[in-house]
Write a protein that holds these residues in place. Sequence first.
Motif, mmCIF file in Angstrom:
data_model
loop_
_atom_site.group_PDB
_atom_site.id
_atom_site.type_symbol
_atom_site.label_atom_id
_atom_site.label_comp_id
_atom_site.label_asym_id
_atom_site.label_seq_id
_atom_site.Cartn_x
_atom_site.Cartn_y
_atom_site.Cartn_z
ATOM 1 N N ARG A 190 0.863 -1.181 0.000
ATOM 2 C CA ARG A 190 0.000 0.000 0.000
ATOM 3 C C ARG A 190 0.900 1.232 0.000
ATOM 4 O O ARG A 190 1.413 1.637 1.049
ATOM 5 N N THR A 225 -2.890 6.294 -0.692
ATOM 6 C CA THR A 225 -3.540 7.200 0.260
ATOM 7 C C THR A 225 -3.681 8.625 -0.259
ATOM 8 O O THR A 225 -4.612 9.332 0.125
ATOM 9 N N ASP A 245 -8.784 0.020 -5.771
ATOM 10 C CA ASP A 245 -9.439 0.242 -4.486
ATOM 11 C C ASP A 245 -8.478 1.066 -3.633
ATOM 12 O O ASP A 245 -7.491 0.545 -3.116
ATOM 13 N N GLU A 247 -7.593 4.460 -0.761
ATOM 14 C CA GLU A 247 -8.084 5.078 0.469
ATOM 15 C C GLU A 247 -8.977 6.275 0.132
ATOM 16 O O GLU A 247 -8.767 6.959 -0.876
ATOM 17 N N GLU A 248 -9.939 6.535 0.998
ATOM 18 C CA GLU A 248 -10.828 7.668 0.778
ATOM 19 C C GLU A 248 -10.016 8.964 0.724
ATOM 20 O O GLU A 248 -9.142 9.202 1.559
ATOM 21 N N GLY A 249 -10.299 9.792 -0.280
ATOM 22 C CA GLY A 249 -9.580 11.048 -0.438
ATOM 23 C C GLY A 249 -8.406 10.966 -1.388
ATOM 24 O O GLY A 249 -7.853 12.006 -1.777
ATOM 25 N N CYS A 250 -8.012 9.767 -1.775
ATOM 26 C CA CYS A 250 -6.929 9.619 -2.749
ATOM 27 C C CYS A 250 -7.390 10.160 -4.103
ATOM 28 O O CYS A 250 -8.511 9.907 -4.540
ATOM 29 N N ARG A 251 -6.502 10.912 -4.779
ATOM 30 C CA ARG A 251 -6.882 11.601 -6.010
ATOM 31 C C ARG A 251 -6.209 10.991 -7.234
ATOM 32 O O ARG A 251 -5.089 10.470 -7.152
#
Length: 481
Positions: A190, A225, A245, A247-251
């Motif tokens: 990750r 991330t 898939d 992490e939330e907020g990854c752009r």
Amino acid sequence: MGSQEVSSTVDWQGKHVTVAGLGVSGIPAARALHERGALVTVVNDGDDERARAQAAELDALGITVRLGDGATLPPSTELVVTAPGWQPDKPLFLAAAEAGVPVWGDVELAWRLRGDDGREPAPWLAVTGTNGKTTTVRMLASILEAAGLRTAAVGNIGVSLLDAVLGEREYDVLAVELSSYQLHWAPSLRAHSAAVLNLAPDHLDWHGSMAAYAADKGRVYEGNTVACVYNAADPATEDLVREADVEEGCRAIGFTLGAPGPSQLGVVDGILVDRAFVANRQKQAQELAEVTDVDPPAPHNIANALAAAALARAFGVEPAAVRDGLRAFRPDAHRIEHVADIDEVRYVDDSKATNTHATEASLAAYDSIVWIAGGLAKGATFDDLVTGAAKRLRGVVLIGADRALIREALTRHAPEVPVVDLDRTDTGAMSEAVARAAELARPGDTVLLAPACASMDMFTNYNKRGEAFADAVRARADESA
């Protein structure tokens, strides 16, 4: 992976681990696991003098080594750690799958062991792609160093990730080159942020299909991330971002050789600019560096610089450090390396262009070219490459075992381009190739070694091929002086 997954925090004491392959990844893996109390058996296909010497060193530590038998899964094995090049269909891995034994690569092991000594583990900025990985990772490390960060270029670049993770030196961040082989065996990796530079058919004999190859490349985005960096000119890389898939907020951050849109880095009037990591990306653009700060400023190398800049900016690096890092960077030998100018003809060594995708980028960097090509084709076809480059070709000199494949593509798609076919594969052929290329060249032309093929039919590796070219060019320069 098998059903008996090993947890991320492993009690290695007494655990039976099989390490597949001696070499740059296998030996450090065996040592690291042995030091942590694992019962390690190393299996290796080869049984030559070098392997026996390596086995003797490990045996002295109490590590069991089985030479000449890399196919059989040792009894009681609970985990296999493999060198990245071992193919997934090897009997050892099929036996592991049947027994429910997980298989990790050296990257997976390094990821799992990071921080087990109590230190805060350094985040990874990861780079993969068919071409440009090493250059991009080294550019990224140069930028990070310019920002005052403790870093290193590691992974597939030659510095063992295990050594970086377990060594005494502490890092703030690591610039990590990852091959498709390594990603195949790294299910829990990750990264902080990652980039896929491009995708073109390569190593399909190993992966089995283009879809499988792309899927392994796409693993680099899993769990990112902050940023997934993709090539706006290569939609397949953006597709991998969509499928990941994260992490939330990854752009999703694109890079382009044109003017960038919001959430992209690109080029405007000879300036590398950032519209991704600015306060108002709809209306703002941040100048990072000039195209002339990139060495060499060939289009594909500008793309590498933009990818490196995107990852650095994702890590919070200031614009001035991007500029300073790119200015300080010097490319490795045999990558678009300017050797000499003779009689107003430029001679360029891109021996590292061992496949058609890399050669396409190399040919696109120059307007009028005498192209030296050929070697081992590795199953490649050359029609698209020749079609795209035909208008740039002053002439072609062919060398190597599979040169007929390129000659046939030239006959079909560039019949007006003069071709010299050197019917010899000895190492001295390069001197003749340079001489014949010089005869075809005119002032303002570039004689470009970009073989689109592997080198092993004539040379030990692409480095030796590039050295032979450079030596031949310098000999001509001395004669004309």
